[in-house]
Design a protein around this motif. Structure first.
Motif, PDB file in Angstrom:
ATOM      1  N   GLY A 159      93.224  42.094  17.775  1.00 32.56           N
ATOM      2  CA  GLY A 159      92.314  40.950  17.889  1.00 32.56           C
ATOM      3  C   GLY A 159      91.772  40.805  19.298  1.00 32.56           C
ATOM      4  O   GLY A 159      90.586  40.538  19.500  1.00 32.56           O
ATOM      5  N   ALA A 160      92.645  40.992  20.286  1.00 33.48           N
ATOM      6  CA  ALA A 160      92.218  40.911  21.685  1.00 33.48           C
ATOM      7  C   ALA A 160      91.230  42.020  21.997  1.00 33.48           C
ATOM      8  O   ALA A 160      90.230  41.798  22.690  1.00 33.48           O
ATOM      9  CB  ALA A 160      93.429  40.996  22.619  1.00 33.48           C
ATOM     10  N   PHE A 161      91.495  43.201  21.475  1.00 29.06           N
ATOM     11  CA  PHE A 161      90.573  44.323  21.693  1.00 29.06           C
ATOM     12  C   PHE A 161      89.211  44.010  21.066  1.00 29.06           C
ATOM     13  O   PHE A 161      88.167  44.263  21.669  1.00 29.06           O
ATOM     14  CB  PHE A 161      91.152  45.618  21.120  1.00 29.06           C
ATOM     15  CG  PHE A 161      90.287  46.810  21.370  1.00 29.06           C
ATOM     16  CD1 PHE A 161      90.165  47.337  22.657  1.00 29.06           C
ATOM     17  CD2 PHE A 161      89.591  47.415  20.345  1.00 29.06           C
ATOM     18  CE1 PHE A 161      89.359  48.432  22.903  1.00 29.06           C
ATOM     19  CE2 PHE A 161      88.784  48.511  20.583  1.00 29.06           C
ATOM     20  CZ  PHE A 161      88.673  49.022  21.861  1.00 29.06           C
ATOM     21  N   GLY A 162      89.233  43.439  19.880  1.00 31.05           N
ATOM     22  CA  GLY A 162      87.986  43.057  19.210  1.00 31.05           C
ATOM     23  C   GLY A 162      87.186  42.046  20.020  1.00 31.05           C
ATOM     24  O   GLY A 162      85.964  42.153  20.128  1.00 31.05           O
ATOM     25  N   TRP A 163      87.885  41.073  20.610  1.00 30.21           N
ATOM     26  CA  TRP A 163      87.195  40.082  21.443  1.00 30.21           C
ATOM     27  C   TRP A 163      86.600  40.723  22.689  1.00 30.21           C
ATOM     28  O   TRP A 163      85.493  40.368  23.118  1.00 30.21           O
ATOM     29  CB  TRP A 163      88.134  38.947  21.832  1.00 30.21           C
ATOM     30  CG  TRP A 163      88.181  37.894  20.770  1.00 30.21           C
ATOM     31  CD1 TRP A 163      89.193  37.649  19.904  1.00 30.21           C
ATOM     32  CD2 TRP A 163      87.134  36.972  20.443  1.00 30.21           C
ATOM     33  NE1 TRP A 163      88.856  36.628  19.051  1.00 30.21           N
ATOM     34  CE2 TRP A 163      87.588  36.188  19.364  1.00 30.21           C
ATOM     35  CE3 TRP A 163      85.862  36.737  20.940  1.00 30.21           C
ATOM     36  CZ2 TRP A 163      86.824  35.185  18.783  1.00 30.21           C
ATOM     37  CZ3 TRP A 163      85.092  35.726  20.376  1.00 30.21           C
ATOM     38  CH2 TRP A 163      85.576  34.977  19.304  1.00 30.21           C
ATOM     39  N   LEU A 164      87.328  41.672  23.292  1.00 32.73           N
ATOM     40  CA  LEU A 164      86.782  42.375  24.471  1.00 32.73           C
ATOM     41  C   LEU A 164      85.496  43.101  24.104  1.00 32.73           C
ATOM     42  O   LEU A 164      84.498  43.041  24.835  1.00 32.73           O
ATOM     43  CB  LEU A 164      87.789  43.393  25.009  1.00 32.73           C
ATOM     44  CG  LEU A 164      88.754  42.931  26.055  1.00 32.73           C
ATOM     45  CD1 LEU A 164      89.736  44.041  26.399  1.00 32.73           C
ATOM     46  CD2 LEU A 164      88.046  42.455  27.305  1.00 32.73           C
ATOM     47  N   LEU A 165      85.527  43.808  22.969  1.00 34.49           N
ATOM     48  CA  LEU A 165      84.332  44.534  22.534  1.00 34.49           C
ATOM     49  C   LEU A 165      83.186  43.574  22.243  1.00 34.49           C
ATOM     50  O   LEU A 165      82.048  43.824  22.646  1.00 34.49           O
ATOM     51  CB  LEU A 165      84.634  45.379  21.300  1.00 34.49           C
ATOM     52  CG  LEU A 165      85.516  46.593  21.501  1.00 34.49           C
ATOM     53  CD1 LEU A 165      85.682  47.345  20.192  1.00 34.49           C
ATOM     54  CD2 LEU A 165      84.957  47.506  22.579  1.00 34.49           C
ATOM     55  N   GLU A 166      83.492  42.500  21.547  1.00 28.44           N
ATOM     56  CA  GLU A 166      82.441  41.527  21.220  1.00 28.44           C
ATOM     57  C   GLU A 166      81.838  40.934  22.490  1.00 28.44           C
ATOM     58  O   GLU A 166      80.629  40.760  22.597  1.00 28.44           O
ATOM     59  CB  GLU A 166      83.004  40.419  20.337  1.00 28.44           C
ATOM     60  CG  GLU A 166      81.936  39.470  19.843  1.00 28.44           C
ATOM     61  CD  GLU A 166      82.464  38.483  18.815  1.00 28.44           C
ATOM     62  OE1 GLU A 166      81.983  37.342  18.820  1.00 28.44           O
ATOM     63  OE2 GLU A 166      83.347  38.862  18.023  1.00 28.44           O
ATOM     64  N   ARG A 167      82.664  40.660  23.453  1.00 25.35           N
ATOM     65  CA  ARG A 167      82.230  40.037  24.698  1.00 25.35           C
ATOM     66  C   ARG A 167      81.390  40.991  25.554  1.00 25.35           C
ATOM     67  O   ARG A 167      80.474  40.561  26.251  1.00 25.35           O
ATOM     68  CB  ARG A 167      83.459  39.586  25.483  1.00 25.35           C
ATOM     69  CG  ARG A 167      83.153  38.677  26.645  1.00 25.35           C
ATOM     70  CD  ARG A 167      84.421  38.233  27.332  1.00 25.35           C
ATOM     71  NE  ARG A 167      85.134  37.215  26.558  1.00 25.35           N
ATOM     72  CZ  ARG A 167      86.309  36.713  26.905  1.00 25.35           C
ATOM     73  NH1 ARG A 167      86.918  37.116  28.006  1.00 25.35           N
ATOM     74  NH2 ARG A 167      86.891  35.794  26.157  1.00 25.35           N
ATOM     75  N   HIS A 168      81.678  42.288  25.509  1.00 23.07           N
ATOM     76  CA  HIS A 168      81.065  43.217  26.463  1.00 23.07           C
ATOM     77  C   HIS A 168      80.187  44.311  25.849  1.00 23.07           C
ATOM     78  O   HIS A 168      79.597  45.099  26.588  1.00 23.07           O
ATOM     79  CB  HIS A 168      82.153  43.869  27.326  1.00 23.07           C
ATOM     80  CG  HIS A 168      82.844  42.889  28.204  1.00 23.07           C
ATOM     81  ND1 HIS A 168      82.263  42.389  29.345  1.00 23.07           N
ATOM     82  CD2 HIS A 168      84.053  42.276  28.089  1.00 23.07           C
ATOM     83  CE1 HIS A 168      83.097  41.528  29.912  1.00 23.07           C
ATOM     84  NE2 HIS A 168      84.184  41.428  29.167  1.00 23.07           N
ATOM     85  N   TYR A 169      80.083  44.367  24.519  1.00 22.83           N
ATOM     86  CA  TYR A 169      79.310  45.453  23.918  1.00 22.83           C
ATOM     87  C   TYR A 169      77.851  45.448  24.373  1.00 22.83           C
ATOM     88  O   TYR A 169      77.302  46.496  24.699  1.00 22.83           O
ATOM     89  CB  TYR A 169      79.371  45.428  22.384  1.00 22.83           C
ATOM     90  CG  TYR A 169      78.608  46.586  21.808  1.00 22.83           C
ATOM     91  CD1 TYR A 169      79.188  47.838  21.734  1.00 22.83           C
ATOM     92  CD2 TYR A 169      77.280  46.446  21.403  1.00 22.83           C
ATOM     93  CE1 TYR A 169      78.480  48.925  21.253  1.00 22.83           C
ATOM     94  CE2 TYR A 169      76.563  47.533  20.924  1.00 22.83           C
ATOM     95  CZ  TYR A 169      77.167  48.770  20.849  1.00 22.83           C
ATOM     96  OH  TYR A 169      76.450  49.853  20.395  1.00 22.83           O
ATOM     97  N   ASP A 170      77.225  44.297  24.407  1.00 21.01           N
ATOM     98  CA  ASP A 170      75.813  44.233  24.810  1.00 21.01           C
ATOM     99  C   ASP A 170      75.616  44.766  26.226  1.00 21.01           C
ATOM    100  O   ASP A 170      74.639  45.471  26.499  1.00 21.01           O
ATOM    101  CB  ASP A 170      75.272  42.805  24.711  1.00 21.01           C
ATOM    102  CG  ASP A 170      75.112  42.341  23.272  1.00 21.01           C
ATOM    103  OD1 ASP A 170      75.130  43.198  22.354  1.00 21.01           O
ATOM    104  OD2 ASP A 170      74.985  41.122  23.056  1.00 21.01           O
ATOM    105  N   THR A 171      76.532  44.462  27.117  1.00 21.87           N
ATOM    106  CA  THR A 171      76.452  44.964  28.490  1.00 21.87           C
ATOM    107  C   THR A 171      76.603  46.478  28.508  1.00 21.87           C
ATOM    108  O   THR A 171      75.856  47.178  29.203  1.00 21.87           O
ATOM    109  CB  THR A 171      77.537  44.307  29.366  1.00 21.87           C
ATOM    110  OG1 THR A 171      77.319  42.900  29.374  1.00 21.87           O
ATOM    111  CG2 THR A 171      77.503  44.843  30.784  1.00 21.87           C
ATOM    112  N   VAL A 172      77.556  46.992  27.752  1.00 25.60           N
ATOM    113  CA  VAL A 172      77.777  48.442  27.683  1.00 25.60           C
ATOM    114  C   VAL A 172      76.521  49.131  27.156  1.00 25.60           C
ATOM    115  O   VAL A 172      76.052  50.126  27.724  1.00 25.60           O
ATOM    116  CB  VAL A 172      78.999  48.781  26.800  1.00 25.60           C
ATOM    117  CG1 VAL A 172      79.085  50.273  26.504  1.00 25.60           C
ATOM    118  CG2 VAL A 172      80.282  48.290  27.454  1.00 25.60           C
TER     119      VAL A 172
END
Length: 179
Positions: free
Chosen positions: A20-33
């Motif tokens: 779940g934490a990994f999913g939140w990291l991806l959700e938070r930063h995918y657009d930047t990546v």
């Protein structure tokens, strides 16, 4: 609850196996990546592939995050290194591919679709290449300060300032030559 945690707290939880934490990291930063990938590579499909590659590898790479910088700065480095690797592979492939002229014609066709100014900018940045290109993408494309770009590129802030000055002079010279 995880959405309220800091990046560093999410990294710690994700590195410990919390999906779940990994999913939140991806959700938070995918657009930047994705955005940074696009600005580095100049092609949507390549940027999508790179962003997916980075996100896929991120779960394993999280254990190497040592908190010497912010998570975002560390993530920019991951994307930058992945883009550099992809660029090296592409250069090797292009050299092996038959006919530089065919590759150049394809690039020019893609650039024509994107518009003349954008094409000129990407073509010029590609020709300039290397450190100046990466610096321009971070400072101009990602709207980073010289200090932030210096941290991502692991150089001094004065080096970023010098590179931006050099880039400005180079672009002026190229624009005059083409006019």
């Amino acid at each position: 609850m995880e959405s309220q945690l800091s990046d560093e707290e999410l990294v710690e939880a994700a590195a410990a196996g919390n999906a779940g934490a990994f999913g939140w990291l991806l959700e938070r930063h995918y657009d930047t990546v994705f955005r940074f990938s696009y600005r580095l590579l100049g092609h949507r499909e390549d940027a999508e592939d790179l962003a997916q590659d980075v996100c896929s590898a991120l779960a394993v790479k999280l254990s190497s995050f040592k908190r010497r910088s912010s998570f975002t700065t560390w993530l920019y480095r991951i994307v930058l290194n992945a883009a550099r690797d992809r660029h090296r592979r592409r250069v090797s492939f292009d050299k092996a591919a038959a006919g530089f002229g065919e590759v150049d014609a394809l690039r020019r066709a893609e650039w024509a679709e994107a518009g003349d100014q954008t094409a000129w900018l990407y073509e010029t940045l590609e020709a300039i290449g290397g450190d100046l290109r990466e610096t321009a993408v971070l400072v101009l494309g990602e709207d980073m300060t010289h200090a932030q770009a210096a941290e991502v590129l692991s150089v001094r802030e004065s080096t970023i300032s010098w590179r931006m000055s050099k880039l400005k002079d180079t672009l002026k010279t190229l624009a005059k030559a083409e006019a």
